[in-house]
Design an enzyme around this catalytic site. Structure first.
Site, PDB file in Angstrom:
ATOM      1  N   ASN A  89       2.754 -20.502  -2.820  1.00  0.00           N
ATOM      2  CA  ASN A  89       1.577 -19.882  -3.375  1.00  0.00           C
ATOM      3  C   ASN A  89       1.658 -18.357  -3.212  1.00  0.00           C
ATOM      4  O   ASN A  89       1.992 -17.652  -4.168  1.00  0.00           O
ATOM      5  CB  ASN A  89       0.337 -20.467  -2.692  1.00  0.00           C
ATOM      6  CG  ASN A  89      -0.955 -19.998  -3.304  1.00  0.00           C
ATOM      7  OD1 ASN A  89      -0.984 -18.980  -3.983  1.00  0.00           O
ATOM      8  ND2 ASN A  89      -2.028 -20.748  -3.081  1.00  0.00           N
ATOM      9  N   ASP A  90       1.422 -17.873  -2.021  1.00  0.00           N
ATOM     10  CA  ASP A  90       1.377 -16.417  -1.808  1.00  0.00           C
ATOM     11  C   ASP A  90       2.639 -15.705  -2.289  1.00  0.00           C
ATOM     12  O   ASP A  90       2.577 -14.609  -2.827  1.00  0.00           O
ATOM     13  CB  ASP A  90       1.190 -16.101  -0.321  1.00  0.00           C
ATOM     14  CG  ASP A  90      -0.076 -16.721   0.234  1.00  0.00           C
ATOM     15  OD1 ASP A  90      -0.995 -16.978  -0.562  1.00  0.00           O
ATOM     16  OD2 ASP A  90      -0.134 -16.946   1.456  1.00  0.00           O
ATOM     17  N   VAL A  91       3.783 -16.342  -2.064  1.00  0.00           N
ATOM     18  CA  VAL A  91       5.030 -15.649  -2.386  1.00  0.00           C
ATOM     19  C   VAL A  91       5.276 -15.576  -3.882  1.00  0.00           C
ATOM     20  O   VAL A  91       6.268 -14.999  -4.320  1.00  0.00           O
ATOM     21  CB  VAL A  91       6.245 -16.317  -1.691  1.00  0.00           C
ATOM     22  CG1 VAL A  91       6.063 -16.295  -0.190  1.00  0.00           C
ATOM     23  CG2 VAL A  91       6.473 -17.730  -2.184  1.00  0.00           C
ATOM     24  N   ALA A 115      -2.393 -16.838   3.053  1.00  0.00           N
ATOM     25  CA  ALA A 115      -3.091 -15.559   3.079  1.00  0.00           C
ATOM     26  C   ALA A 115      -4.557 -15.746   2.676  1.00  0.00           C
ATOM     27  O   ALA A 115      -5.365 -14.828   2.818  1.00  0.00           O
ATOM     28  CB  ALA A 115      -2.416 -14.558   2.155  1.00  0.00           C
TER      29      ALA A 115
END
Ligand SMILES: NC(=O)c1ccc[n+]([C@@H]2O[C@H](COP(=O)([O-])OP(=O)(O)OC[C@H]3O[C@@H](n4cnc5c(N)ncnc54)[C@H](OP(=O)(O)O)[C@@H]3O)[C@@H](O)[C@H]2O)c1
Ligand SMILES: NC(=O)c1ccc[n+]([C@@H]2O[C@H](COP(=O)([O-])OP(=O)(O)OC[C@H]3O[C@@H](n4cnc5c(N)ncnc54)[C@H](OP(=O)(O)O)[C@@H]3O)[C@@H](O)[C@H]2O)c1
Lengths: 98, 466, 98, 466
Positions: free
Chosen positions: D388-390, D429
């Site tokens: 997700n965040d990456v 995050a």
């Protein structure tokens, strides 16, 4: 400092030297030689200690010669290395199209 | 030693390491020199202040002044082509200092009746033996490089026997001294043994191998310095010695690898001895195509890509500035110009880079061998200036050649190969170069500086439309 | 071993660690963590020394716990690192065309 | 210590360095482990033999056996997805050992009336304080990673004041002890201070930042070990501690850099606290295009180049084996398949590499971010599996995003982006991902393992022509 701790210092410094010097590019090998020459002038520290604590003429004379020899290396070595390195320049951005 | 000066030594050691670390890129290299200088200043000043007021201050100051008076002019006026000699000489100085410090330590300890432990005596003997050996060895190397001594390796029957006997005597003396340090008569044996051994070791090595020998002596000088550190109980000296030793060792390994030779072969192979014998006379009907400066200029003018391969001859002729001029001229003419730098071109590692940097050639125009070799096939002209062995295609193909297996610059893959040299005589390895008989090779006989200047002259004349 | 020589060893080992570990590729960062874990089990040497030379119960008990803790790191650390590394394989030359 | 055991320690130190050196390539890495093992064996055996016959041999052997009995099964049965927890736990063990050794050294010295020099007492106090701090800190990190403790950062008014006061008390106690080591009552202050401080330091840090914190604790554990070396006068412990410290430090710097955050921000930023608030509700009219396994399979079947971007979700779902199957299937179908590995994908550095290696994906198929990012533009499908965040493009564009500036995988540049995750909920995050609302994004809702298995099923059915 005992023998073994001295050896630890020696071996670790050897590893550091090996890792660091391996990364010096071919291009800079001549400056590398003259820089390590300058650093080897650290024998100056030993020579000064000899003369500064000696009361025998022999030690004073030998030590003084040693100081002269190492000072030549220190002064000459750093100076000429810097003189060489000052000459290394990157192509100025526009140079090729002039 | 007080904690203060010890701490100063630690800081100096860190600065020395950083100094070499920063040397890994041309952009940070000068910072590296500065770090080294600061480290040295810290170490020396704190040494003096720690024993303040020192005995013999006059002697010390006089010696420092004298060393500066000799070292500074050497640094300022030494031409870049003389770097190999200079480096040999400074190994001699460094090793001499170590040897003399060891010698006076010994005599002081003995006359004052201090007991020398086996460990201290061993380190001291090692320092003195290695120091004096490196001293005379480096002087010999200096002599051969400077041309004061004959370049030719000198061999005689029983040479190894003599050397091994001498070494044996020195080692026996050292062991005896370790057992009984008061045997003062044995110490001179160590000194003389080291001095003699240094000479005898270098005698059978040809001038061509001096650069490798210098690097190896660098490593010895480092070890002698480290031994001094063990004797004086000074870790800073150990660190500096180890760094020095590692550097010399790595450089000599790199050189050996680049020449495809082993250490043993360099040290005991008496390379360059059988020089002239194999060259020249085998195939006298081979044709050499020689050409003049204006013929060369015409070909260069039409070329789209030129790769310049400089070698030792460019250094001897001090032709680097003229070569830069030529490269600029070609570039202005729209030609792509690269420099191909072989790892052992010239007489020391990185020699060509320093010379061309001196002549203001930007360093990103200089390509290392592996990077540039695939490019020769696309080059119209490969211009070989005073290089010989590093362009010898026999290294690739002729198994009987003494340099067989040494990686070389593939100049023969270029459309036209131009070779500037004064004659057909061989290079440092003393062997014939079949490149000179190729159909696409133009031999440009003459002094490198003069000939390049002539080409530049022709080019500017034709540019001016004359 | 005096303080300063100890510091020399520490600083030099730090340099070595820095140079060497910087070259470990991202791909191997997990094995790196578990390998350094295993190496930190060298505290075992200190723990054994304590227990083997102790005649106080406190020291024996604390030292024994310390031995257990470090042995877990040594045994577990090396083992799992090797287990991980055994899994890393290069593509077999033919695999893609099968 | 005798010279023999010291020499053994020197050899062990060299082997430890080589061990890390060989870890720099997958081909030599296992040799590195072997070197470490041999070094450890040499060090431990020579320690025991040097004090032979040791007191309390029974205790020692029992402890060694017990440690092995706990450590070995942990190594054998621990699933790869639990590596972060395992590493946190072993920091706790390492630090505990250091702290306990320091504690018993202190009490033995005091009861036996030995004088503790300022230097020894300082190193000892440092060892104990740092050891206990790292012990509880690592346990807390373990708890948060394992899900035993709440992931959420816990903050309260005056938190920093409390922490600083506690630290002040501990430092005052330490300084007092250095001045007068016989103040035995102060030592427990050090112990309790360390234990408490470890807990308080980790409480305000969110679960997302645990990997960085573990690395930092690794570095602390190393320093505690090195301090033990200073106390015991053992250079091997100093070397191992310094290597450990350097490793932890470098890895945490790498992680911080990959997340574009500073140390201070990780330690005191209480990241992940305001999680849910900014997500989800701002733009409820944005459209999400969800798709089924057979729709995804059809697109994948037609693709010529697929880049798979795995993330933490793949680890949780243990989907790596299924993912390998999918990749093999696509490859057989003539599709080029690459894996894009973000430096902080998953929960620790190199996490994805280990998982995919476990599933037999050859490591040369895994590409690092910088290498793979330019390739997305040529890819027909970017298949995001539990990441997700990456992959959040807001990091590139939205200056107000908390991860703004963090380098991300450019999956949105691919022709079609498929995202496998269970819901629209955010990643570690705690922020919204605009990628999910793009026109070329297909959301594949479901458990990663199950969903990939479904796709594989569809593909094999269509391959069989059903
Ligand atoms: N760089 C290192 O670190 C290093 C270390 C160890 C050994 N070596 C050895 O040194 C050699 C270096 O190869 P290299 O190709 O650079 O040099 P080289 O093979 O020694 O050839 C130099 C050529 O330059 C020519 N020359 C000399 N003075 C000249 C002048 N004034 N004008 C024009 N040409 C001149 C000579 O031919 P004429 O006499 O016909 O003019 C000679 O053939 C290799 O054998 C290498 O193994 C180098
Ligand atoms: N690797 C490191 O060293 C490291 C260090 C420090 C911090 N971090 C942080 O960790 C994060 C890593 O990013 P990431 O993209 O890998 O992970 P992520 O941002 O945490 O996202 C993981 C996603 O996987 C999904 N997921 C969870 N379980 C799943 C399952 N069983 N099946 C399918 N999907 C599942 C979740 O969505 P659903 O709940 O909707 O399924 C979640 O959105 C970054 O924020 C990074 O900064 C990593």
């Amino acid at each position: 400092m005992d023998l073994i701790t001295g050896l630890f210092v020696f071996v670790l410094a050897g590893f550091v030297g090996f890792e660091v010097i391996r990364r010096v590019p071919q291009m800079l090998h001549t400056p590398l030689m003259s820089l390590t020459n300058a650093l080897s002038g650290i024998a100056l520290v030993g020579s000064i200690t000899i003369v500064a604590t000696s009361d025998s003429t022999l030690a004073t004379v030998l030590g003084t010669i040693a100081i002269v020899a190492s000072t030549i290396n220190v002064v000459g070595g750093f100076w000429i290395t810097d003189r060489m390195l000052r000459m290394f320049k990157k192509r100025e951005p526009k140079k090729a199209d002039r | 030693m007080t904690a203060g000066v010890q701490l100063a030594y630690l800081i100096a050691a860190i600065l020395f390491v950083l100094s070499l670390k920063w040397l890994s890129a041309p952009t940070t290299a000068r910072r590296g020199v500065l770090a080294g200088e600061i480290g040295m200043a810290i170490a020396v000043l704190s040494t003096i202040f720690a024993i303040w007021p020192p005995a013999n201050l006059g002697w010390i100051l006089a010696a420092l002044l004298m060393g500066t008076a000799i070292g500074a002019p050497m640094a300022i006026f030494m031409p870049m082509t003389a770097m190999p000699q200079r480096i040999a000489l400074s190994h001699a100085f460094g090793a001499l200092a170590a040897a003399l410090v060891g010698t006076s330590e010994y005599y002081v300890a003995v006359t004052e009746g201090h007991h020398l432990s086996a460990f201290t005596m061993g380190a001291l003997g090692f320092e003195v033996l290695l120091g004096f050996l490196t001293f005379t060895g480096s002087l010999m190397a200096f002599g051969k490089l400077q041309g004061v001594l004959p370049q030719r390796p000198i061999t005689y029957r029983g040479q190894n026997a003599v050397n091994f006997t001498l070494m044996g005597v020195a080692i026996v003396a050292l062991v005896w001294l370790i057992i009984d340090p008061t045997q003062t008569l044995l110490f001179p044996v160590l000194i003389v043994g080291g001095l003699l051994f240094g000479v005898l070791l270098i005698i059978p090595i040809g001038g061509a191998d001096m650069p490798t020998v210098i690097s190896l002596l660098n490593s010895y000088a480092g070890l002698a310095g480290a031994a001094m550190g063990f004797v004086l109980g000074n870790p800073l000296l150990i660190v500096a010695g180890a760094l020095d030793g590692a550097s010399g060792f790595i450089l000599s390994v790199i050189m050996c690898r680049a020449m495809n030779r082993s250490f043993t072969n360099v040290l005991f192979g008496a390379f360059g001895q059988v020089t002239a014998s194999s060259g020249g006379d085998e195939d006298d009907d081979r044709i050499v195509r020689s050409a003049s400066a204006d013929e060369a200029a015409m070909v260069l003018e039409a070329a789209r890509k030129v790769i310049i391969a400089p070698g030792y001859g460019m250094a001897v002729a001090q032709a680097q500035h003229k070569v830069r001029e030529l490269a600029d001229m070609l570039t202005k003419n729209g030609t792509e110009v690269l420099f191909a730098i072989h790892p052992v071109a010239g007489r020391m590692p990185g020699h060509m880079n320093v010379l061309l940097a001196e002549a203001d050639v930007p360093y990103d125009q200089l390509k290392e061998m592996d990077e540039v070799n695939p490019e020769f096939a696309q080059a119209d002209v490969a211009l070989v200036i005073g290089a010989n062995d590093v362009t010898n295609p026999a290294a690739r193909t002729d198994e009987s050649s003494p340099i067989y297996g040494m990686p070389v610059l593939d100049v023969d893959k270029a459309g036209t190969v131009m070779v500037i040299k004064r004659s057909m005589s061989p290079g440092f390895a003393g062997i014939d170069n079949p490149l000179y008989y190729n159909e696409n090779t133009m031999m440009l006989f003459g002094d490198a500086k003069q000939f390049v200047a002539d080409i530049v002259g022709e080019l500017s004349r034709s540019a001016a439309g004359v």
